[in-house]
Structure formats: C-alpha cells, structure tokens
Design an enzyme around this catalytic site. Structure first.
Site, PDB file in Angstrom:
ATOM      1  N   HIS A   1       7.720 -11.631 -37.564  1.00 39.40           N
ATOM      2  CA  HIS A   1       7.714 -12.570 -36.435  1.00 39.40           C
ATOM      3  C   HIS A   1       6.633 -13.644 -36.541  1.00 39.40           C
ATOM      4  CE1 HIS A   1       8.853 -12.751 -31.883  1.00 39.40           C
ATOM      5  NE2 HIS A   1       8.769 -13.949 -32.416  1.00 39.40           N
TER       6      HIS A   1
ATOM      7  N   LYS B   1      13.041  -9.029 -35.078  1.00 43.20           N
ATOM      8  CA  LYS B   1      11.770  -9.378 -35.723  1.00 43.20           C
ATOM      9  C   LYS B   1      10.730  -8.299 -35.475  1.00 43.20           C
ATOM     10  CE  LYS B   1      12.756 -14.025 -34.005  1.00 43.20           C
ATOM     11  NZ  LYS B   1      13.347 -13.616 -32.718  1.00 43.20           N
TER      12      LYS B   1
ATOM     13  N   TYR C   1      10.085  -9.198 -27.681  1.00 42.14           N
ATOM     14  CA  TYR C   1      10.827  -9.597 -26.473  1.00 42.14           C
ATOM     15  C   TYR C   1      11.092  -8.391 -25.564  1.00 42.14           C
ATOM     16  CZ  TYR C   1      12.039 -13.762 -29.273  1.00 42.14           C
ATOM     17  OH  TYR C   1      12.009 -14.886 -30.064  1.00 42.14           O
TER      18      TYR C   1
ATOM     19  N   ASP D   1      19.723 -13.515 -31.343  1.00 42.97           N
ATOM     20  CA  ASP D   1      18.374 -13.421 -31.885  1.00 42.97           C
ATOM     21  C   ASP D   1      17.456 -12.734 -30.876  1.00 42.97           C
ATOM     22  OD1 ASP D   1      16.273 -14.893 -33.932  1.00 42.97           O
ATOM     23  OD2 ASP D   1      15.489 -14.782 -31.889  1.00 42.97           O
TER      24      ASP D   1
END
Length: 269
Positions: free
Chosen positions: A118, A82, A57, A52
C-alpha cells in the site's frame, strides 16, 4: 469493459471502483463498518467488475460479502487489495503471510487478482523482503498479480531491478492539479501499469470549468473527460461514487476520443 493486459498476461478492467468509504457509517473513511453492500452491488449492476480495497480500509469483508450476495461468479470479478507498509506487516516473513491470509479470509476468497504494497517506507531492503513473500504467493497461485501503490521512481526501480517478479501495477495519486506525470511515464516505460487513485478528487473549480467546456464538444461531463484522458494515456482508473447515476457515467467513457489539442489542454489543468 475495456481491459489492460498486465505484464503477467492477466487482463485487468481499466476502470474499477474504489471502495474506501463503502460499508461504513455515514460513508466516512474512519466510520464504523456497517456491512452495507449497497454501493458495491449497485456498481456491479452498472457494469463494474473491478473493485479496489485494502486492509487499511477495514472493509475487505464488505467487498467479500457483496461478492457472495451478487449473482456473479468469482472469475467474473477482479479484486484488488493492499497490505500496509507498516512494521507490524513487514517485520518478518510470518507478519507478511499473516497480512495476506487476513485479506483472503476477509474477502472470503481463495485467491486475489491483484495485491499491492500500500505504501513504501524508507528501507528498500525491507520492502524487497516483503515483496519476496508476495512472490511466493504468486508461485502458489494465491495472488494472481502483485504490485505497489504510491511508489516513486527509485522505489519502483529497486523492485524492478532486484525482484524476481516485476510489479504489475503502480497505483498512484493522479488528477487535475497533480497528474503525477513523471512516475506515470516511468511506470509505462517499464511496462508497469499505472493506476490512478482519487482520479476525480481535489479538482479546482477553475479546472472543472475548462474540463466542462471540453466535455460539451463530446456530450460528456468534466469527470468523464478526466477518466477518458487517463485511459487514453494508458492509466487505469478507480473512481468512486455512492451515486448510481455517477457510477454509470464513470463507465460511459468508451464511445469518444479526445483530440490532441484537448488532451494538451487537459494536461495543463
């Protein structure tokens, strides 16, 4: 690895690995990307097949690099990413497309197994507009399943009611101290798989002590008790660890079942 069948018919490994500090200096969420794939490859060796990540990120490319470095074929792996709920990504259709293409390029793949919005924002019509672009990528086979993250009942319900494709997953915070039962129950009721992010975080010492007591009956750790509790109630989990032993332990949860009494005690933590 046990799987859960999404409402699209796709099977998703019920345990995945979070990655939000992987491939970063000092394993710091805000740290500079260093491209280190050690933890991801270690997780693959332990048996993880579900990873994930997210645009936010900044490390989708690290996940993509690990896939290339591994001896795993792409269809053995389940990748989630996401798109941020930020104006620069939802301002118009082209902005949404740009985000999706950004993920595909960074992951170095021609399809993504699960793609999530997200975070919600305070305009349901705009969320639906972004959703419709994601739906078009499902039609093209580029996104195999789509879903949401951090959505409450109203926000999820709006997409269920107005979207053409029902969300497959709602990824939410869920751990002792904040099981988030209401949205998990709502998701399950509407055949949307709830998925817990941070399932082993923010656990108080008091809760750990009780969970350790329960775990001793089964020869399991407090963390394994939490993960087992979640999957027994139909919640997928994405724990994260930089430690090889703990990565392995987080997968060793399929050889025991919690009693109803213990599940009740866990629910009160």
């Amino acid at each position: 690895m046990k799987t859960v069948t999404l409402n699209t018919g796709i099977k998703m490994p019920i345990v995945g690995s979070g990655t939000n500090t992987f491939g970063k200096v000092n394993h710091d969420y805000m740290g500079e990307i260093n491209g280190d794939t050690t933890e991801i490859l270690m997780a693959m060796d332990a048996g993880y097949r579900h990873f994930d990540t997210a645009i936010s990120y900044r490390n989708e490319s690290v996940v993509g690099k690990a896939v290339q470095e591994s001896n795993k074929s792409r269809n053995e792996l389940f990748l989630t990413s996401k798109i941020p709920g930020k104006e620069e990504y939802y301002v118009n259709e082209d902005a949404v497309k740009k985000g999706i293409e950004q993920s595909l390029q960074a992951l170095n793949t021609d399809y993504i197994d699960l793609y999530l919005i997200h975070h919600p924002w305070d305009n349901l019509e705009q969320i639906l507009s972004m959703w419709r672009v994601l739906e078009s990528y499902v039609d093209k086979g580029v996104l195999k399943a789509i879903g949401v993250s951090n959505f409450d009942e109203q926000q999820l319900g709006y997409l269920i009611e107005n979207g053409r494709i029902k969300p497959a997953v709602n990824q939410v915070e869920s751990h002792p101290g904040n099981w988030n039962d209401a949205i998990i129950d709502y998701s399950l009721e509407h055949h949307v798989v709830p998925e817990a992010w941070g399932p082993l975080t923010r656990v108080s010492e008091q809760a750990k002590e009780e969970l350790e007591r329960i775990g001793k009956k089964y020869g399991k750790t407090w963390a394994q008790v939490i993960l087992r509790y979640q999957i027994e109630r139909g919640v997928a989990v994405i724990p994260k660890s930089h430690n090889q032993k703990r990565q392995e332990q987080n997968l060793e949860i399929f050889d025991f079942e919690l009693s109803d009494e213990d599940k009740h005690k866990i629910s009160e933590q």
